[in-house]
Design a protein around this motif. Structure first.
Motif, PDB file in Angstrom:
ATOM      1  N   GLN A  50       0.828  -1.202   0.000  1.00  0.00           N
ATOM      2  CA  GLN A  50       0.000   0.000   0.000  1.00  0.00           C
ATOM      3  C   GLN A  50       0.865   1.255   0.000  1.00  0.00           C
ATOM      4  N   TRP A  81      -7.851  -6.436  -4.674  1.00  0.00           N
ATOM      5  CA  TRP A  81      -7.620  -7.055  -5.986  1.00  0.00           C
ATOM      6  C   TRP A  81      -6.333  -7.867  -6.003  1.00  0.00           C
ATOM      7  N   LEU A 104       3.258   1.175  -3.532  1.00  0.00           N
ATOM      8  CA  LEU A 104       2.511   1.227  -4.793  1.00  0.00           C
ATOM      9  C   LEU A 104       1.448   2.313  -4.791  1.00  0.00           C
ATOM     10  N   HIS A 105       1.342   3.032  -3.669  1.00  0.00           N
ATOM     11  CA  HIS A 105       0.406   4.162  -3.555  1.00  0.00           C
ATOM     12  C   HIS A 105      -1.026   3.741  -3.918  1.00  0.00           C
ATOM     13  N   THR A 106      -1.482   2.688  -3.283  1.00  0.00           N
ATOM     14  CA  THR A 106      -2.829   2.194  -3.551  1.00  0.00           C
ATOM     15  C   THR A 106      -3.671   2.255  -2.290  1.00  0.00           C
ATOM     16  N   GLN A 107      -4.957   2.040  -2.457  1.00  0.00           N
ATOM     17  CA  GLN A 107      -5.898   2.049  -1.341  1.00  0.00           C
ATOM     18  C   GLN A 107      -6.382   0.633  -1.059  1.00  0.00           C
ATOM     19  N   THR A 111      -9.026  -0.901  -1.928  1.00  0.00           N
ATOM     20  CA  THR A 111      -9.552  -1.580  -3.115  1.00  0.00           C
ATOM     21  C   THR A 111      -8.436  -2.280  -3.885  1.00  0.00           C
ATOM     22  N   GLY A 112      -7.301  -1.595  -4.051  1.00  0.00           N
ATOM     23  CA  GLY A 112      -6.176  -2.206  -4.750  1.00  0.00           C
ATOM     24  C   GLY A 112      -5.643  -3.423  -4.023  1.00  0.00           C
ATOM     25  N   SER A 149       3.439  -1.316 -10.834  1.00  0.00           N
ATOM     26  CA  SER A 149       2.160  -0.707 -10.445  1.00  0.00           C
ATOM     27  C   SER A 149       1.205  -1.790  -9.980  1.00  0.00           C
ATOM     28  N   VAL A 150       0.089  -1.350  -9.404  1.00  0.00           N
ATOM     29  CA  VAL A 150      -0.923  -2.298  -8.939  1.00  0.00           C
ATOM     30  C   VAL A 150      -1.489  -3.093 -10.108  1.00  0.00           C
ATOM     31  N   GLU A 152     -15.443  -2.938  -5.838  1.00  0.00           N
ATOM     32  CA  GLU A 152     -15.491  -1.556  -6.296  1.00  0.00           C
ATOM     33  C   GLU A 152     -16.684  -0.781  -5.741  1.00  0.00           C
TER      34      GLU A 152
END
Length: 489
Positions: free
Chosen positions: A43, A55, A46-49, A51-52, A103-104, A224
């Motif tokens: 997190q 997945w 990869l700068h994701t939230q 939801t990422g 990336s994610v 989502e």
């Protein structure tokens, strides 16, 4: 010409085959849990939230769940050695892709490829093992070792993930598969003998495609929906499309002569109840485990390595208790052991939903141990109940189906419990409050299922041997029927 299952290797060759198949299954199940420890680092880097992260986990589990039965049929038709080694190669290459993902999106794509490899590798490994041990008593021991390595893989994941991530960053959890995969390919090419089942059914392409699309679209809506809003047109459309696709799947399976999922099996109450309970086990176990490292890191301020170590009581409980679950079920019956297990896991999850940032670890570890003990008591007996519900020749198929339902439950657990957290956060609640709600939801579902199994497993009756079909189907099926029912008792 392919070797007959009854004449495949002995002595040292069997030992090598056992080691190769067990190590392959260990690698597959290690990836079920090792990722959880690395989620906070993913997190961040990869700068994701959330939801990422969902997945990243569900892309793998979804493909395994939906392709597992097809993988078993492929192994029987085209050669178990060939499919096994192909699965190992795909899984190993996919692991490298994951480790290099910038990336994610790339990481999710790598996880999809990993899932495809695992769906071929896992049933083929068991089919190779079964074919090499035609004597029931020897087969029971071999499958016991295979299942034991599976448990070690699941238990080792959080700690191994914490150590590797803390030392090298999240890509290391995937690179660890590279040497294992290379060893399996080199040894497997030289040592494994080919076996197949000439009477295996045709590949159910329509059923496989519809099941993947249906569950995939439904999962998309669940993951989502928390980010886009539950009334967004794309979310409502995904739920509608998922329902239509799954309805089409049921209609197609009901009409095919050799379906991937024979609906007639669900006419046996024992089979239906055990698979329903297994969905809940996968839902609650994988769905709650998805948040353990995040809870310790983001709520209680632990390091990634510390979080991996703090989840150890649950892993150790599963490793210690799992070998005894089948014996207890043989002595006291499926109903008693499964109900006790769920009755432990459910309240354990409910109690975990009451833990906060200032709760000392001395008041947390025992909750994890109770949860691990409870789920350890359910996995083996539920599998045994599903196998006992069908004829001996369909034991491989029943085992494949209940493995699929466990994975399907895991997909839904990560998606639904993640949606619970996102919905609470969108309403202004903290991440801690969202996690508490997710654990409480998992505990409530598990506790209700304990009552359900206590009432319904008691009334279930196993199938009679006379009802056996003319040929074996599914993962691990062999061409020569035998009285293998002892394996499921």
């Amino acid at each position: 010409m392919a070797a007959s299952p009854a004449t495949v290797g002995s002595g040292p060759n069997r030992s090598v085959l056992l080691a190769v198949t067990c190590l392959g299954q260990f690698m597959v199940l290690l990836d079920n849990t090792i990722v959880g420890a690395a989620l906070p680092d993913m997190q961040h880097r990869l700068h994701t939230q959330l939801t990422g992260l969902q997945w990243i986990v569900d892309a793998y589990v979804l493909l395994v769940a939906m392709l597992l039965l097809a993988g078993g049929v492929f192994a029987d038709r085209f050669g178990r050695k060939r499919v096994y080694l192909t699965g190992v190669a795909v899984f190993t290459v996919a692991s490298v892709v994951c480790s290099l993902a910038p990336s994610v999106g790339w990481l999710v794509a790598g996880r999809v490829l990993q899932g495809i490899g695992a769906a071929a590798l896992s049933p083929a490994s068991l089919a190779l093992l079964v074919a090499a041990h035609p004597v029931p008593q020897e087969r029971v021991k071999a499958i016991g070792l295979w299942a034991g390595f599976s448990g070690i893989g699941l238990a080792a994941g959080p700690v191994a993930g914490g150590v590797l991530t803390e030392a090298f960053g999240w890509p290391a959890i995937f690179l660890v598969n590279l040497p294992i995969g290379v060893i399996l390919l080199l040894v497997g090419l030289r040592s494994l003998q080919e076996t197949r089942n000439p009477g295996a059914p045709a590949i159910d392409v329509p059923g496989t495609v519809l099941s993947v699309l249906g569950v995939g679209v439904l999962t998309y809506g669940l993951i989502e929906g928390g980010a886009r809003g539950w009334t967004a047109p794309v979310i409502l459309g995904s739920f509608a499309a998922g329902a239509l696709l799954l309805g089409a799947f049921v209609a197609v399976e009901a009409r095919r002569s050799a379906p991937m999922l024979p609906l007639r099996l669900f006419g046996q109450r024992l089979f239906t109840v055990s698979n329903t309970a297994m969905i809940v086990v996968g839902f609650a176990l994988m769905g709650s485990s998805f948040f353990f490292s995040q809870f310790f890191v983001y709520v209680q301020g632990s390091s990634i390595l510390g979080a991996g170590l703090q989840t150890l009581p649950m892993s150790l409980a599963m490793v210690v208790v799992s070998p005894y679950a089948g014996r207890l079920a043989a002595r006291y019956g499926f109903r008693v052991v499964v109900t006790v297990g769920l009755a432990l896991a459910g309240p354990g999850l409910l109690s975990l939903g009451m833990v906060h940032a200032d709760t000392g670890y001395g008041n947390v570890w025992w909750r994890l141990a109770v949860i691990g003990t409870g789920f350890a008591l359910t996995l083996s007996p539920l599998t045994g109940a599903a196998i006992q519900a069908v004829s001996p020749q369909e034991g491989g198929l029943a085992s494949g189906i209940i493995s699929t339902t466990r994975q399907l439950g895991a997909v839904l657990g990560v998606a639904v419990l993640g949606a619970v957290v996102r919905t609470r956060q969108s309403g202004g609640a903290s991440f801690e409050a969202g996690l508490n709600s997710a654990f409480l939801a998992a505990g409530a579902v598990t506790s209700v299922t304990a009552v359900f199994t206590g009432l319904w497993l008691a009334r279930s009756k196993p199938a009679k041997d006379a009802a056996a079909p003319r040929r074996a189907t599914g993962p691990g099926a062999v061409t020569t029927p035998d009285k293998a029912s002892a394996n499921s008792r």
